[in-house]
Design an enzyme around this catalytic site. Structure first.
Site, PDB file in Angstrom:
ATOM      1  N   GLU A 226      33.908 104.463 122.069  1.00  0.00           N
ATOM      2  CA  GLU A 226      34.658 105.703 122.274  1.00  0.00           C
ATOM      3  C   GLU A 226      36.018 105.476 121.594  1.00  0.00           C
ATOM      4  O   GLU A 226      36.089 105.482 120.378  1.00  0.00           O
ATOM      5  CB  GLU A 226      34.792 105.997 123.769  1.00  0.00           C
ATOM      6  N   ARG A 304      37.228 106.841 137.986  1.00  0.00           N
ATOM      7  CA  ARG A 304      35.817 106.740 138.391  1.00  0.00           C
ATOM      8  C   ARG A 304      35.622 105.644 139.443  1.00  0.00           C
ATOM      9  O   ARG A 304      34.768 105.765 140.315  1.00  0.00           O
ATOM     10  CB  ARG A 304      34.899 106.536 137.179  1.00  0.00           C
ATOM     11  N   GLU A 707      23.779 105.824 132.641  1.00  0.00           N
ATOM     12  CA  GLU A 707      24.541 104.746 133.263  1.00  0.00           C
ATOM     13  C   GLU A 707      23.992 104.236 134.607  1.00  0.00           C
ATOM     14  O   GLU A 707      24.066 103.042 134.880  1.00  0.00           O
ATOM     15  CB  GLU A 707      25.999 105.184 133.468  1.00  0.00           C
TER      16      GLU A 707
HETATM   17  N1  MTE Z   1      21.239 103.165 125.762  1.00  0.00           N
HETATM   18  C1  MTE Z   1      21.215 102.565 124.555  1.00  0.00           C
HETATM   19  N2  MTE Z   1      20.029 102.191 124.031  1.00  0.00           N
HETATM   20  N3  MTE Z   1      22.359 102.335 123.850  1.00  0.00           N
HETATM   21  C2  MTE Z   1      23.596 102.670 124.359  1.00  0.00           C
HETATM   22  O1  MTE Z   1      24.614 102.453 123.711  1.00  0.00           O
HETATM   23  N4  MTE Z   1      24.840 103.677 126.242  1.00  0.00           N
HETATM   24  C3  MTE Z   1      24.830 103.972 127.683  1.00  0.00           C
HETATM   25  C4  MTE Z   1      23.595 104.788 128.040  1.00  0.00           C
HETATM   26  N5  MTE Z   1      22.410 104.166 127.498  1.00  0.00           N
HETATM   27  C5  MTE Z   1      23.654 103.299 125.648  1.00  0.00           C
HETATM   28  C6  MTE Z   1      22.422 103.550 126.309  1.00  0.00           C
HETATM   29  C7  MTE Z   1      26.007 104.706 128.115  1.00  0.00           C
HETATM   30  S1  MTE Z   1      27.403 103.835 128.457  1.00  0.00           S
HETATM   31  C8  MTE Z   1      25.993 106.072 128.275  1.00  0.00           C
HETATM   32  S2  MTE Z   1      27.352 106.884 128.852  1.00  0.00           S
HETATM   33  C9  MTE Z   1      24.810 106.872 127.957  1.00  0.00           C
HETATM   34  O2  MTE Z   1      23.744 106.083 127.466  1.00  0.00           O
HETATM   35  C10 MTE Z   1      25.183 107.910 126.900  1.00  0.00           C
HETATM   36  O3  MTE Z   1      24.123 108.670 126.496  1.00  0.00           O
HETATM   37  P1  MTE Z   1      23.571 109.934 127.314  1.00  0.00           P
HETATM   38  O4  MTE Z   1      24.765 110.675 127.852  1.00  0.00           O
HETATM   39  O5  MTE Z   1      22.816 110.686 126.319  1.00  0.00           O
HETATM   40  O6  MTE Z   1      22.748 109.368 128.418  1.00  0.00           O
HETATM   41  C1  QUE Z   2      33.383 109.264 132.550  1.00  0.00           C
HETATM   42  C2  QUE Z   2      33.545 108.980 131.241  1.00  0.00           C
HETATM   43  C3  QUE Z   2      34.713 109.407 130.557  1.00  0.00           C
HETATM   44  C4  QUE Z   2      35.693 110.097 131.252  1.00  0.00           C
HETATM   45  C5  QUE Z   2      35.518 110.367 132.597  1.00  0.00           C
HETATM   46  C6  QUE Z   2      34.357 109.950 133.228  1.00  0.00           C
HETATM   47  C7  QUE Z   2      34.928 109.166 129.165  1.00  0.00           C
HETATM   48  C8  QUE Z   2      36.105 109.687 128.579  1.00  0.00           C
HETATM   49  C9  QUE Z   2      37.053 110.369 129.356  1.00  0.00           C
HETATM   50  C10 QUE Z   2      38.271 110.964 128.876  1.00  0.00           C
HETATM   51  C11 QUE Z   2      39.226 111.409 129.792  1.00  0.00           C
HETATM   52  C12 QUE Z   2      40.396 112.035 129.371  1.00  0.00           C
HETATM   53  C13 QUE Z   2      40.615 112.243 128.028  1.00  0.00           C
HETATM   54  C14 QUE Z   2      39.664 111.817 127.105  1.00  0.00           C
HETATM   55  C15 QUE Z   2      38.507 111.189 127.544  1.00  0.00           C
HETATM   56  O1  QUE Z   2      36.821 110.540 130.655  1.00  0.00           O
HETATM   57  O2  QUE Z   2      34.082 108.535 128.520  1.00  0.00           O
HETATM   58  O3  QUE Z   2      39.869 112.028 125.820  1.00  0.00           O
HETATM   59  O4  QUE Z   2      41.755 112.843 127.584  1.00  0.00           O
HETATM   60  O5  QUE Z   2      36.269 109.493 127.258  1.00  0.00           O
HETATM   61  O6  QUE Z   2      34.165 110.225 134.528  1.00  0.00           O
HETATM   62  O7  QUE Z   2      32.592 108.315 130.579  1.00  0.00           O
HETATM   63 MO1  MOS Z   3      29.266 105.454 128.678  1.00  0.00          MO
HETATM   64  S1  MOS Z   3      30.481 103.984 129.454  1.00  0.00           S
HETATM   65  O1  MOS Z   3      30.174 106.711 129.547  1.00  0.00           O
HETATM   66  O2  MOS Z   3      29.833 105.532 127.090  1.00  0.00           O
END
Ligand code: MTE
Ligand code: QUE
Ligand code: MOS
Length: 752
Positions: A226, A304, A707
């Site tokens: 990210e 979170r 997740e």
């Molecule tokens: N699965 C694979 N194969 N590779 C990844 O990088 N990322 C995880 C999960 N599963 C990931 C994964 C994370 S941190 C998230 S937030 C979600 O996939 C994101 O994808 P989705 O929102 O489409 O589930």
């Molecule tokens: C879960 C997430 C994210 C989150 C909040 C969640 C995330 C993320 C951000 C975020 C928050 C404020 C911002 C921004 C991003 O919040 O991945 O650019 O201004 O990027 O509960 O996974």
């Molecule tokens: Mo997943 S840690 O919200 O990219």
């Protein structure tokens, strides 16, 4: 339906950044970084580089045309250090040259004179010094202070959890090239293309529209791509803007591990008050989050943690505190679970300790306090359904948990050297970005004149199968064969202002946007059909499996013909749609609201065996009952379950980051940082998706899957502790993740 990408991955045909053909004249970049964890830069000597053929330019902060600022949520992070450095591995200069080997060699010749300042690595020490990323926050429900005296038992303790390296298969990287009028195209390995676009524009002092970010797929992200993907994109964009050449930078594994942030280590305090029967009356805790040198996503992650501090339990009096502490490590960042695993490990530790003192199994307390429909979370949201308890019941019956316990007891009394342990890990995870504004997505759908369809959304394919799911959604709503549908790369000029693919919301948000766009197209096509077939109302027209029907009667008009008729009648075959998650809000002034669209529930039963001579252990089985709603792709969801479980177990058991006293990461390769391999993974992973479940706001009644499975890994820690206990009754548990075989061995024999 199997993941669309799987076959291409296996054949090596899928293209990642380093697989893409580069134009002639492409230059390569390498990064010179800080050798100390905290210091003042006195002088950077790049003179030796002048002698090296192939070095084109050394770029430092003074070359940046716009702002030297890449912070997203909080603007506290420079792209290239100016006068101070705050962690080992912090970028100071970029060397650009004709070959990757040349620039890497050149970087080693740069000399930095740095005045060393005292670093801080411990979050509690940073807290005492007042080094906070943001003011502390507290969630509270009821009144803990009034409740302590009503409790029969109060337990207190501290809990530690370590960081975690993402180990995405594709390391971080980007490729940028200049086009006309100073515009820059960026191919980035990122989960957050719009963040990359916005910050590259800021660094180059260009309007956002002049930067285009394009992502075909990424080789895993797990949260690590990210905000952490921005640097490399910005560096290559800056270099290509300056030199008017394509520039590529793909980190080597060691560089990636050393330079990038990881899961946040947490150090936490807890206090829990209970009745003798196991009912939890009050729970108070404080998380000290080790944020690293700048904010990155730490504030959102801290939030979170606050939301998930009570995991799957109803606790009438709770006070949850969190401090995000600035230290001299690389900025820690999102990692699957996003602060929830750290928080849940704390409450499970508190329950374990309380169970010890009550002389009962932890499952007694877990079960007694499990959430039911209508229960209120400390953040004010009411639980919408009773699936938490349902999962518990089904797991107990399906996996015959009481029988397993008997079998294990028998095994343990018959064996001196090998000991088994079992644990139950319930999970409850909220789905939606907790920053409400991020819960939006758009889709752009084109139907071409041959009846084939392209879909563009904000979703990034990172192996989780989101493109396959979006294809399924489009094919289903348009009622056409899935082979007609292509999901295109995620490009900021096709879909703008995208939220990162994160928080497990990728399929929900982008799938729903796709659904709306496809529905709009279908409405237009039904109108075309009714005009052509001279039917009064378009409502009487159905399009099913590529055929047009009138009130259930076949007409002979087929999908391709209908599409062509629409085109000839000058009806638009393109639709753009925007989707927002309904009815969510959160008021940070009072820390109350309804931040989540829904919750995901589940139970994992984990069985382990330790070898009490050597301290090594095996994970015999992880058996899960999981509420995935009404899954429309069981194969992908099962893959996410298995991957998430193993990744979670890795964090809890063998993945150990070790640092020197100077803050240098010692475990900087996959030889010293061990992640689970197939031999370490559980011998048996069983997944049962809860029957008769659905979700009102998940895509096609499914629930997000990305997740939550990670959290099941926490169960392995407690199963191991139980097994150690069988060998050593007087074990003093110091709740600390990871519990490596080395630590198990020591705990079996060390003197207390
Ligand atoms: N699965 C694979 N194969 N590779 C990844 O990088 N990322 C995880 C999960 N599963 C990931 C994964 C994370 S941190 C998230 S937030 C979600 O996939 C994101 O994808 P989705 O929102 O489409 O589930
Ligand atoms: C879960 C997430 C994210 C989150 C909040 C969640 C995330 C993320 C951000 C975020 C928050 C404020 C911002 C921004 C991003 O919040 O991945 O650019 O201004 O990027 O509960 O996974
Ligand atoms: Mo997943 S840690 O919200 O990219």
């Amino acid at each position: 339906m199997i993941n669309t990408d799987a076959i291409f991955h296996v054949k090596g045909e899928s293209q990642f950044i380093d697989d893409r053909l580069t134009p002639e004249g492409t230059l390569y970049a390498a990064v010179f970084t800080s050798p100390v964890a905290h210091g003042k830069i006195i002088k950077i000597n790049t003179a030796p580089l002048k002698r090296i053929e192939g070095v084109v330019k050394v770029i430092t902060a003074s070359d940046i045309p716009g702002e030297n600022q890449i912070g997203n949520i909080i603007q506290d992070e420079v792209l290239l250090a100016e006068d101070e450095v705050h962690y080992i591995g912090q970028p100071i200069a970029i060397v650009v040259g004709t070959k990757p080997e040349i620039v890497r060699k050149a970087v080693k010749l740069i000399r930095a004179k740095v005045e060393v300042l005292p670093p801080v690595f411990n979050p509690r020490e940073a807290f005492k010094k007042g080094h906070l990323i943001t003011p502390t926050r507290t969630f509270s429900l009821g009144d803990v202070n009034k409740t302590w005296k009503e409790c029969d038992l109060i337990v207190e303790g501290t809990v530690e959890s370590g960081g975690q390296e993402h180990v995405y298969l594709e390391t971080q990287g980007a490729f940028s090239y200049p086009t006309e009028k100073n515009t820059i195209k960026v191919i980035s390995s990122t989960q957050a293309p719009s963040t990359v676009q916005k910050i590259v524009a800021r660094v180059l002092d260009l309007p956002i529209r002049m930067i285009e970010v394009d992502v075909l797929r990424i080789g895993g992200g797990f949260g690590g791509k990210e905000d952490q993907a921005v640097s490399w994109a910005a560096m290559t964009a800056l270099a290509s803007y300056k030199l008017k050449k394509p520039v590529k930078l793909v980190l080597r594994r060691k560089e990636d591990i050393l330079m990038t942030g990881k899961r946040h280590p947490y150090s936490s305090d807890f206090k829990m008050g209970l009745k003798r029967n196991g009912k939890i009356l009050a729970y108070e805790n404080t998380f000290y989050q080790n944020a690293g040198a700048s904010a990155d996503l730490s504030t959102a992650i801290m939030e979170r943690s606050l939301f998930h501090a009570t995991n799957s339990y109803y606790i009438p009096n709770a006070k949850i505190n969190c401090a995000s502490c600035r230290t001299n490590f690389p900025p820690n960042t999102a990692f699957r679970g996003f602060g929830a695993p750290q928080a849940m490990f704390v409450i499970e530790s508190a329950i374990f300790k309380a169970a010890d003192e009550l002389g009962v199994d932890p499952t007694v307390i877990q079960k007694k306090n499990l959430l039911k429909k209508g229960d209120v979370f400390p953040y004010g949201m009411k639980l919408q359904d009773g699936k938490m308890r349902k999962c518990w019941e089904v797991a107990g019956e399906k996996y015959k948990v009481e029988k397993i316990k008997e079998r294990i007891n028998k095994f343990n009394s018959n064996n001196k050297i090998y000991k088994k342990g079992i644990s139950i890990m319930p999970i409850c995870f909220g789905i939606s970005f907790t920053s409400s504004f991020l819960n939006q997505a758009s889709a752009l759908v084109h139907i071409y004149t041959d009846g084939s369809v392209s879909v563009s959304t904000a979703a990034i394919e990172m192996g989780q199968g989101v493109n396959t799911k979006i294809r399924q959604v489009a094919a289903k709503v348009l009622s056409i064969n899935i082979d007609r549908v292509e999901v295109l790369s995620t490009k900021t000029s096709r879909v703008a202002n995208t939220s990162p693919t994160a928080a497990s919301t990728g399929a929900d948000l982008n799938g729903n946007a796709t659904k709306v766009a496809c529905k709009n197209l279908m409405e237009r096509l039904r109108k075309v059909a009714s005009d052509y077939l001279k039917v009064i109302s378009a409502k009487d027209i159905q399009i099913i499996d590529e055929e047009v029907y009138i009130k259930g009667r076949k007409t002979g008009l087929k999908w391709d013909e209908l599409v062509n008729k629409a085109y000839m009648n000058r009806v638009s075959l393109s639709a753009q749609a925007h989707y927002v998650t309904p009815n969510i809000f959160f008021d940070r002034n009072i820390e109350k609201g309804k931040p989540f669209a829904y919750h995901v529930f589940g139970i994992a039963v984990t069985e382990v065996t330790i070898d009490c001579l050597r301290g090594i252990y095996e994970i015999d089985s992880v058996k899960v009952v999981h509420d995935a709603g009404k899954s429309f792709n069981l194969l992908i969801d099962r893959g996410q379950m298995e991957g998430g479980i193993v990744q979670g177990i890795g964090w809890a058991t063998i993945e150990e980051l070790m640092y020197g006293d100077d803050g240098k990461l010692l475990t900087d390769s996959l030889a010293t940082y061990k992640i689970p391999d197939i031999y370490f993974a559980p011998k048996d992973i069983k997944v049962h998706f809860l029957k008769d479940s659905n979700s009102l706001s998940g895509i096609l009644k499914s629930k997000a899957i990305g997740e939550p499975p990670f959290l099941y890994g926490i169960g392995t820690y407690f199963a191991l502790i139980k097994a150690i206990r069988e060998f050593r009754l007087d074990l003093k548990v110091n709740f600390s993740i990871p519990i490596t075989p080395e630590k198990v061995l020591l705990s079996l024999y060390e003197k207390i």
